[in-house]
Design an enzyme around this catalytic site. Structure first.
Site, PDB file in Angstrom:
ATOM      1  N   SER A  83       0.799  -1.226   0.000  1.00 50.31           N
ATOM      2  CA  SER A  83       0.000   0.000   0.000  1.00 50.31           C
ATOM      3  C   SER A  83       0.834   1.279   0.000  1.00 50.31           C
ATOM      4  CB  SER A  83      -0.960   0.002   1.197  1.00 50.31           C
ATOM      5  OG  SER A  83      -0.246  -0.069   2.416  1.00 50.31           O
ATOM      6  N   CYS A 135      -0.274  -3.962  10.894  1.00 49.20           N
ATOM      7  CA  CYS A 135       0.603  -4.023   9.729  1.00 49.20           C
ATOM      8  C   CYS A 135       1.728  -5.014  10.002  1.00 49.20           C
ATOM      9  CB  CYS A 135       1.169  -2.632   9.432  1.00 49.20           C
ATOM     10  SG  CYS A 135       2.466  -2.633   8.169  1.00 49.20           S
ATOM     11  N   ASP A 177      -4.429  -1.576  12.240  1.00 50.33           N
ATOM     12  CA  ASP A 177      -5.359  -1.449  11.124  1.00 50.33           C
ATOM     13  C   ASP A 177      -6.755  -1.730  11.670  1.00 50.33           C
ATOM     14  OD1 ASP A 177      -3.383  -0.994   9.138  1.00 50.33           O
ATOM     15  OD2 ASP A 177      -2.965  -3.134   9.049  1.00 50.33           O
ATOM     16  N   HIS A 215      -4.382  -6.743   4.994  1.00 45.79           N
ATOM     17  CA  HIS A 215      -5.844  -6.811   4.998  1.00 45.79           C
ATOM     18  C   HIS A 215      -6.339  -8.007   4.187  1.00 45.79           C
ATOM     19  CE1 HIS A 215      -5.120  -2.935   6.561  1.00 45.79           C
ATOM     20  NE2 HIS A 215      -5.675  -2.169   5.629  1.00 45.79           N
ATOM     21  N   GLU A 216      -5.789  -8.164   2.986  1.00 40.73           N
ATOM     22  CA  GLU A 216      -6.251  -9.214   2.084  1.00 40.73           C
ATOM     23  C   GLU A 216      -6.099 -10.601   2.722  1.00 40.73           C
ATOM     24  OE1 GLU A 216      -4.277  -5.939  -0.475  1.00 40.73           O
ATOM     25  OE2 GLU A 216      -3.952  -6.893   1.471  1.00 40.73           O
ATOM     26  N   ARG A 229      -5.452   4.684   5.449  1.00 41.01           N
ATOM     27  CA  ARG A 229      -4.126   5.109   5.908  1.00 41.01           C
ATOM     28  C   ARG A 229      -3.400   5.672   4.701  1.00 41.01           C
ATOM     29  NH1 ARG A 229      -0.293   0.775   8.572  1.00 41.01           N
ATOM     30  NH2 ARG A 229      -1.844   0.868  10.233  1.00 41.01           N
ATOM     31  N   GLY A 230      -2.813   6.861   4.865  1.00 40.17           N
ATOM     32  CA  GLY A 230      -2.108   7.477   3.752  1.00 40.17           C
ATOM     33  C   GLY A 230      -3.000   7.779   2.573  1.00 40.17           C
TER      34      GLY A 230
END
Length: 287
Positions: free
Chosen positions: A89, A194, A201, A233-234, A262-263
């Site tokens: 990401s 993360c 997250d 996440h995935e 995020r970001g």
């Protein structure tokens, strides 16, 4: 072994590193990460038993028109789950920021570049068998963007004791000796970390299924058990799908998670046991 303990998964990526932002369009900034190693750790080898996609929303997209005037858009990117790779990401954020100082003919050219660059990275040297989907929303349509919570029975209402903070599939049970049901269950208590930086997250999760009725208290405890789990996440959603499929034996199942951004990016993985149209990429209040 989780993703954080795999030294090869993110080696060479910008995640967790001090970074200089590119001032010109550069598709080489995209950093692919193979899906297969993490899938193998949860028993998925060969063709997965699920279909689905990763629904990305990019809120920080800008470029220049031919006269040098900045342009803005929100981007919805649909990543097919059958791709061999995901895109890290932070590298995606750096890639999108590289558009900031570059002139493009129009929004259609920006859309085409993103689709082609992301698709190539997702297959990482192989022939592109399923392209990324890209939709750009211009400022004139910003006020039409909806905020909507996930529908379903709210598991968070349950007064339960939570004692696990790493994925515990043994908490999942179902009523195999009773009539099957069809229902949708949701929770806002999903949290993972993360795998590189350890930063939290936060997300909401929705589980649709038909089959033996899943024990709601056990399911909520299972969702909460991801609280100190380090993974992308995935992979968290694929672990949830795999555990529910194995332990509760539904006839049909879909798992959708919507993670907070995020970001300037949010990532919303969706996995389903049967081919279906992807859910609308509508953000929740926390996103």
């Amino acid at each position: 072994m989780n993703q954080a303990s795999d030294p090869h998964a993110t080696h060479g990526s910008p995640l967790g590193q001090a970074t200089t932002y590119a001032d010109h369009y550069d598709p080489a900034l995209l950093f692919p990460i193979a899906r297969a190693p993490q899938r193998e750790r949860i028993g998925i080898t060969g063709q997965p038993r699920f279909f689905g996609a990763d629904l990305w929303t990019a809120f920080e997209l800008s470029w220049l028109n031919p006269r040098g005037k900045p342009q803005l858009a929100i981007a919805h990117i649909t990543v097919p789950c059958e791709s061999t790779h995901i895109i890290e990401s932070k590298s995606f954020k750096l890639y999108l920021n590289s558009f900031n100082g570059t002139a493009f003919a129009d929004a259609e050219e920006v859309k085409r570049r993103i689709r082609e660059d992301v698709s190539a990275a997702l297959w990482h040297g192989e022939a592109v068998r399923a392209s990324a989907g890209v939709r750009l929303i211009g400022p004139d349509a910003f006020d039409q963007q909806q905020v909507q919570e996930l529908d379903g029975v709210n598991l968070d209402r349950l007064d339960i004791e939570c004692t696990h903070d790493h994925p515990a599939p043994e908490l999942l049970t179902a009523a195999f000796d009773e009539q099957p049901v069809e229902e949708t269950l949701t929770s806002r208590l999903l949290k993972s970390n993360c795998p590189v930086t350890g930063q939290p997250d936060w997300g909401s999760v929705q589980i649709r299924y038909a089959g033996p009725q899943i024990d709601q208290g056990g399911l909520l405890r299972y969702i909460v058990s991801f609280r100190n789990h380090n993974d992308f996440h995935e992979h968290c959603v694929e672990r949830m799908f795999t555990d529910l499929w194995a332990r509760c034996r539904p006839a049909r199942l879909s798992v959708l998670a919507r993670y907070t951004r995020r970001g300037g990016l949010d990532i919303n993985p969706w996995r389903t046991s049967h081919p279906a149209a992807a859910p609308a990429n509508v953000r929740t209040a926390r996103q």
